[in-house]
Design a protein around this motif. Structure first.
Motif, PDB file in Angstrom:
ATOM      1  N   THR A 119      26.942  53.455  30.870  1.00 52.31           N
ATOM      2  CA  THR A 119      25.955  53.144  31.922  1.00 52.31           C
ATOM      3  C   THR A 119      24.865  52.227  31.383  1.00 52.31           C
ATOM      4  O   THR A 119      24.518  51.214  31.983  1.00 52.31           O
ATOM      5  N   GLN A 120      24.352  52.573  30.195  1.00 53.12           N
ATOM      6  CA  GLN A 120      23.244  51.793  29.609  1.00 53.12           C
ATOM      7  C   GLN A 120      23.711  50.372  29.280  1.00 53.12           C
ATOM      8  O   GLN A 120      23.073  49.373  29.631  1.00 53.12           O
ATOM      9  N   LEU A 121      24.901  50.273  28.658  1.00 52.49           N
ATOM     10  CA  LEU A 121      25.409  48.956  28.238  1.00 52.49           C
ATOM     11  C   LEU A 121      25.723  48.070  29.441  1.00 52.49           C
ATOM     12  O   LEU A 121      25.466  46.875  29.442  1.00 52.49           O
ATOM     13  N   CYS A 122      26.254  48.677  30.497  1.00 52.19           N
ATOM     14  CA  CYS A 122      26.554  47.896  31.705  1.00 52.19           C
ATOM     15  C   CYS A 122      25.276  47.397  32.353  1.00 52.19           C
ATOM     16  O   CYS A 122      25.170  46.231  32.738  1.00 52.19           O
ATOM     17  N   SER A 123      24.283  48.253  32.420  1.00 51.34           N
ATOM     18  CA  SER A 123      22.994  47.853  33.028  1.00 51.34           C
ATOM     19  C   SER A 123      22.373  46.720  32.220  1.00 51.34           C
ATOM     20  O   SER A 123      21.916  45.719  32.773  1.00 51.34           O
ATOM     21  N   ASP A 124      22.423  46.866  30.885  1.00 49.28           N
ATOM     22  CA  ASP A 124      21.866  45.799  30.030  1.00 49.28           C
ATOM     23  C   ASP A 124      22.630  44.487  30.245  1.00 49.28           C
ATOM     24  O   ASP A 124      22.025  43.417  30.363  1.00 49.28           O
ATOM     25  N   ALA A 125      23.963  44.596  30.338  1.00 52.36           N
ATOM     26  CA  ALA A 125      24.787  43.377  30.481  1.00 52.36           C
ATOM     27  C   ALA A 125      24.495  42.698  31.819  1.00 52.36           C
ATOM     28  O   ALA A 125      24.358  41.468  31.899  1.00 52.36           O
ATOM     29  N   LEU A 126      24.352  43.491  32.867  1.00 48.04           N
ATOM     30  CA  LEU A 126      24.030  42.919  34.188  1.00 48.04           C
ATOM     31  C   LEU A 126      22.704  42.164  34.116  1.00 48.04           C
ATOM     32  O   LEU A 126      22.567  41.054  34.625  1.00 48.04           O
ATOM     33  N   ALA A 127      21.746  42.747  33.400  1.00 44.37           N
ATOM     34  CA  ALA A 127      20.423  42.106  33.281  1.00 44.37           C
ATOM     35  C   ALA A 127      20.522  40.786  32.498  1.00 44.37           C
ATOM     36  O   ALA A 127      19.730  39.864  32.689  1.00 44.37           O
ATOM     37  N   GLN A 128      21.530  40.709  31.617  1.00 39.46           N
ATOM     38  CA  GLN A 128      21.705  39.479  30.822  1.00 39.46           C
ATOM     39  C   GLN A 128      22.554  38.431  31.553  1.00 39.46           C
ATOM     40  O   GLN A 128      22.833  37.361  31.011  1.00 39.46           O
ATOM     41  N   GLY A 129      22.993  38.765  32.787  1.00 39.58           N
ATOM     42  CA  GLY A 129      23.733  37.771  33.563  1.00 39.58           C
ATOM     43  C   GLY A 129      25.238  37.940  33.562  1.00 39.58           C
ATOM     44  O   GLY A 129      25.966  37.135  34.140  1.00 39.58           O
ATOM     45  N   TRP A 130      25.733  39.018  32.933  1.00 35.23           N
ATOM     46  CA  TRP A 130      27.186  39.224  32.937  1.00 35.23           C
ATOM     47  C   TRP A 130      27.653  39.627  34.336  1.00 35.23           C
ATOM     48  O   TRP A 130      26.982  40.397  35.026  1.00 35.23           O
ATOM     49  N   THR A 131      28.810  39.081  34.741  1.00 31.29           N
ATOM     50  CA  THR A 131      29.344  39.396  36.081  1.00 31.29           C
ATOM     51  C   THR A 131      30.814  39.826  36.007  1.00 31.29           C
ATOM     52  O   THR A 131      31.422  40.121  37.019  1.00 31.29           O
ATOM     53  N   LYS A 132      31.387  39.820  34.773  1.00 31.64           N
ATOM     54  CA  LYS A 132      32.804  40.172  34.616  1.00 31.64           C
ATOM     55  C   LYS A 132      32.907  41.206  33.502  1.00 31.64           C
ATOM     56  O   LYS A 132      32.433  40.959  32.379  1.00 31.64           O
ATOM     57  N   PHE A 133      33.572  42.354  33.811  1.00 28.99           N
ATOM     58  CA  PHE A 133      33.567  43.491  32.891  1.00 28.99           C
ATOM     59  C   PHE A 133      34.984  44.023  32.699  1.00 28.99           C
ATOM     60  O   PHE A 133      35.731  44.136  33.685  1.00 28.99           O
ATOM     61  N   LYS A 134      35.324  44.358  31.457  1.00 24.71           N
ATOM     62  CA  LYS A 134      36.633  44.962  31.200  1.00 24.71           C
ATOM     63  C   LYS A 134      36.445  46.396  30.703  1.00 24.71           C
ATOM     64  O   LYS A 134      35.595  46.646  29.843  1.00 24.71           O
ATOM     65  N   VAL A 135      37.262  47.300  31.277  1.00 23.49           N
ATOM     66  CA  VAL A 135      37.170  48.733  30.965  1.00 23.49           C
ATOM     67  C   VAL A 135      38.465  49.201  30.309  1.00 23.49           C
ATOM     68  O   VAL A 135      39.557  48.824  30.753  1.00 23.49           O
ATOM     69  N   LYS A 136      38.357  50.012  29.287  1.00 22.43           N
ATOM     70  CA  LYS A 136      39.548  50.571  28.658  1.00 22.43           C
ATOM     71  C   LYS A 136      40.038  51.767  29.476  1.00 22.43           C
ATOM     72  O   LYS A 136      39.238  52.623  29.884  1.00 22.43           O
ATOM     73  N   VAL A 137      41.356  51.841  29.725  1.00 25.29           N
ATOM     74  CA  VAL A 137      41.944  52.946  30.476  1.00 25.29           C
ATOM     75  C   VAL A 137      43.213  53.405  29.758  1.00 25.29           C
ATOM     76  O   VAL A 137      43.632  52.795  28.767  1.00 25.29           O
ATOM     77  N   GLY A 138      43.832  54.488  30.264  1.00 25.97           N
ATOM     78  CA  GLY A 138      45.179  54.821  29.811  1.00 25.97           C
ATOM     79  C   GLY A 138      45.345  56.158  29.129  1.00 25.97           C
ATOM     80  O   GLY A 138      46.461  56.654  28.953  1.00 25.97           O
ATOM     81  N   ALA A 139      44.223  56.784  28.720  1.00 20.81           N
ATOM     82  CA  ALA A 139      44.375  58.064  27.995  1.00 20.81           C
ATOM     83  C   ALA A 139      44.425  59.252  28.943  1.00 20.81           C
ATOM     84  O   ALA A 139      45.229  60.174  28.770  1.00 20.81           O
ATOM     85  N   ASP A 140      43.541  59.225  29.984  1.00 27.51           N
ATOM     86  CA  ASP A 140      43.449  60.361  30.906  1.00 27.51           C
ATOM     87  C   ASP A 140      43.102  59.824  32.300  1.00 27.51           C
ATOM     88  O   ASP A 140      42.051  59.182  32.474  1.00 27.51           O
ATOM     89  N   LEU A 141      43.949  60.061  33.286  1.00 35.59           N
ATOM     90  CA  LEU A 141      43.767  59.443  34.609  1.00 35.59           C
ATOM     91  C   LEU A 141      42.452  59.856  35.250  1.00 35.59           C
ATOM     92  O   LEU A 141      41.701  58.999  35.752  1.00 35.59           O
ATOM     93  N   GLN A 142      42.112  61.123  35.186  1.00 38.37           N
ATOM     94  CA  GLN A 142      40.860  61.552  35.832  1.00 38.37           C
ATOM     95  C   GLN A 142      39.655  60.899  35.158  1.00 38.37           C
ATOM     96  O   GLN A 142      38.706  60.471  35.815  1.00 38.37           O
ATOM     97  N   ASP A 143      39.733  60.797  33.824  1.00 38.09           N
ATOM     98  CA  ASP A 143      38.634  60.132  33.105  1.00 38.09           C
ATOM     99  C   ASP A 143      38.572  58.658  33.490  1.00 38.09           C
ATOM    100  O   ASP A 143      37.498  58.081  33.674  1.00 38.09           O
ATOM    101  N   ASP A 144      39.744  58.031  33.648  1.00 37.12           N
ATOM    102  CA  ASP A 144      39.776  56.624  34.064  1.00 37.12           C
ATOM    103  C   ASP A 144      39.143  56.445  35.439  1.00 37.12           C
ATOM    104  O   ASP A 144      38.354  55.522  35.665  1.00 37.12           O
ATOM    105  N   ILE A 145      39.505  57.334  36.366  1.00 33.98           N
ATOM    106  CA  ILE A 145      38.946  57.252  37.719  1.00 33.98           C
ATOM    107  C   ILE A 145      37.430  57.414  37.660  1.00 33.98           C
ATOM    108  O   ILE A 145      36.675  56.648  38.269  1.00 33.98           O
ATOM    109  N   HIS A 146      36.968  58.351  36.837  1.00 37.56           N
ATOM    110  CA  HIS A 146      35.521  58.578  36.724  1.00 37.56           C
ATOM    111  C   HIS A 146      34.818  57.346  36.161  1.00 37.56           C
ATOM    112  O   HIS A 146      33.831  56.853  36.723  1.00 37.56           O
ATOM    113  N   ARG A 147      35.344  56.798  35.085  1.00 40.77           N
ATOM    114  CA  ARG A 147      34.660  55.657  34.445  1.00 40.77           C
ATOM    115  C   ARG A 147      34.770  54.391  35.271  1.00 40.77           C
ATOM    116  O   ARG A 147      33.811  53.629  35.393  1.00 40.77           O
TER     117      ARG A 147
END
Ligand SMILES: C[C@H](O)[C@@H](O)CC(=O)C(=O)O
Ligand SMILES: [Mg+2]
Length: 430
Positions: free
Chosen positions: A192-220
């Motif tokens: 949450t903190q890193l995404c908020s910081d990145a948005l403030a720096q002008g980032w508009t494209k984000f990649k998320v790691k998935v694949g270990a646990d489906l419910q955790d993936d859905i949450h993140r």
């Protein structure tokens, strides 16, 4: 200076303990964590320096990327190939670069441990990256500025556009996306903190790691999609974790977050598997991206012929350096598939920025659905670190291929005798 002769090749195993803070962690590595004592990965390089007879300052620096254990094997492979390099002049190499590439990649005996794949290809990448760095230094260019080697006389009606593109890159830079907010081992609070910081720096494209646990993936994915809003780009990366049908089922359950692509959904060698996944996900508007562990140009050719990917993720250290990546860039253009380079590793951002600038200025001339990965780790160890401004790569300013590392960093992080690793061993923390 082209007559400079390579008189020595040194190669060192340099590792950074990124696993301590789970930088770079992903679903495939999570399997290793379950099965082994080590957390993963430790971003590492086999670091090559070519010394010449011209003067002590004219050297070529190259590297290939690994994630810790096994770097020592790549170092051995580089040493085995070094007899084919030392004693050659730069002019001999670059005046017939294709033959030199084949000398390394098709050595009568060493090709058996390839050909052009795995450890031997990583070693070739490190050596050729150093040769391109040396050549670029001698010519006072960076590989992306190959366009300045072209005589535009009588073709300016067609090619003045390229000069304009070069100006655009110098002014605005090349669009990037960030993976640094959502490594698999990061907590939701970090994410949450890193995404908020990145948005403030002008980032508009984000990649998320998935694949270990489906419910955790859905949450993140839900958390990030809420943070970045509906109009910013979200990509997901499974790092080869699934079988084909599992990938289709799993990604379909993440479709509500509108990912632009699923990266490495299955085995990187399974071209037809990627084609099945691509066909199944097309109605959902989700593309397939792969390339960071794609052995060589021949594999990329088949991925393109089989319509098995919608995003070509070239990697500056996986295949045979600029030599092979130029072929892949040209093939991607022929099949009209965007190149979106992989750069999740130490040094990969520094190198691949040259390639994607060349792609834009001299090949694709398009930014449509194109972006270059950026990870915010370890740039301080490089002499010419990447420059990011408003979520764009700014063109490198120093001649060379941006591979040169700070000697102090190399010595501190050399494995296992560097002070960083001696301290880790003393504390028994890895
Ligand atoms: C092990 C690496 O960090 C890998 O997870 C990087 C990657 O897949 C990416 O940047 O994409
Ligand atoms: Mg990846």
């Amino acid at each position: 200076m082209l007559q400079s002769k390579i008189i020595n090749l040194t190669v060192r195993d340099v590792r950074f303990p990124t696993s301590l803070e789970q930088h770079g962690s992903d679903a495939m590595l999570a399997i290793n964590v379950l099965d082994s004592q080590h957390t993963d990965p430790d971003y590492s390089v086999a670091y090559v320096v070519l010394e010449t007879d011209s003067d002590a300052t004219l050297k070529g620096y190259g590297l290939t990327f690994t994630i810790g254990r096994g770097t020592e094997i790549v170092v051995c492979a580089v040493k085995a190939l070094s007899t084919l390099v030392v004693g050659k002049t730069l002019k001999e190499i670059v005046s017939d670069f294709r033959s030199f590439y084949r000398l390394l990649s098709s050595d009568g005996q060493m090709r058996w441990i390839g050909p052009e794949k795995g450890v031997i290809q990583l070693a070739i990448a490190a050596i050729l990256n150093a040769v391109w760095d040396l050549w670029a230094r001698v010519e006072g260019k960076d590989p992306a500025k190959l366009v300045s080697c072209i005589d535009f006389r009588y073709i300016t009606d067609a090619l003045t556009e390229q000069e304009a593109l070069e100006e655009q890159m110098l002014k605005e830079g090349y669009p990037a996306y960030t993976t640094s907010c959502a490594w698999l081992g990061y907590s939701n609070q970090q994410l949450t903190q890193l995404c908020s910081d990145a948005l403030a720096q002008g980032w508009t494209k984000f990649k998320v790691k998935v694949g270990a646990d489906l419910q955790d993936d859905i949450h993140r994915c839900s958390l990030i999609r809420k943070l970045i809003g509906p109009n910013n780009a979200l990509m997901i990366d499974a790092n080869q974790r699934w079988d084909v049908n599992e990938a289709i089922t799993w990604v379909t359950k993440l479709a509500e977050f509108h990912p632009l692509w699923i990266e490495e959904p299955t085995c990187p060698d399974d071209i037809l598997g990627h084609a099945s996944i691509s066909k199944a996900l097309a109605p959902l508007g989700i593309g397939v991206a792969t390339g960071e562990q794609c052995h060589n140009r021949v594999m990329f050719k088949q991925f393109l012929q089989a319509s098995a990917l919608q995003f070509v993720q070239i990697d500056s250290c996986r295949v045979g350096s600029v030599n092979e990546n130029l072929a892949i860039i040209l093939m991607a253009a022929k099949f009209n598939v965007p190149v979106c380079p992989h750069a999740g590793g130490v040094g990969l951002c520094e190198l691949v920025q040259h390639l994607i600038l060349f792609d834009y200025i001299s090949v694709s001339a398009s930014l449509n659905n194109r972006m270059c990965e950026y990870v915010d780790h370890l740039h301080e160890h490089f002499k010419s670190p990447t420059i990011i401004r408003n979520a764009h790569y700014m063109p490198p300013e120093d001649p060379g291929y941006s591979c040169e590392m700070l000697e102090e960093s190399v010595q501190k992080h050399q494995y296992p005798q560097g002070e960083v690793w001696r301290a880790i061993e003393k504390q028994g923390i890895l």
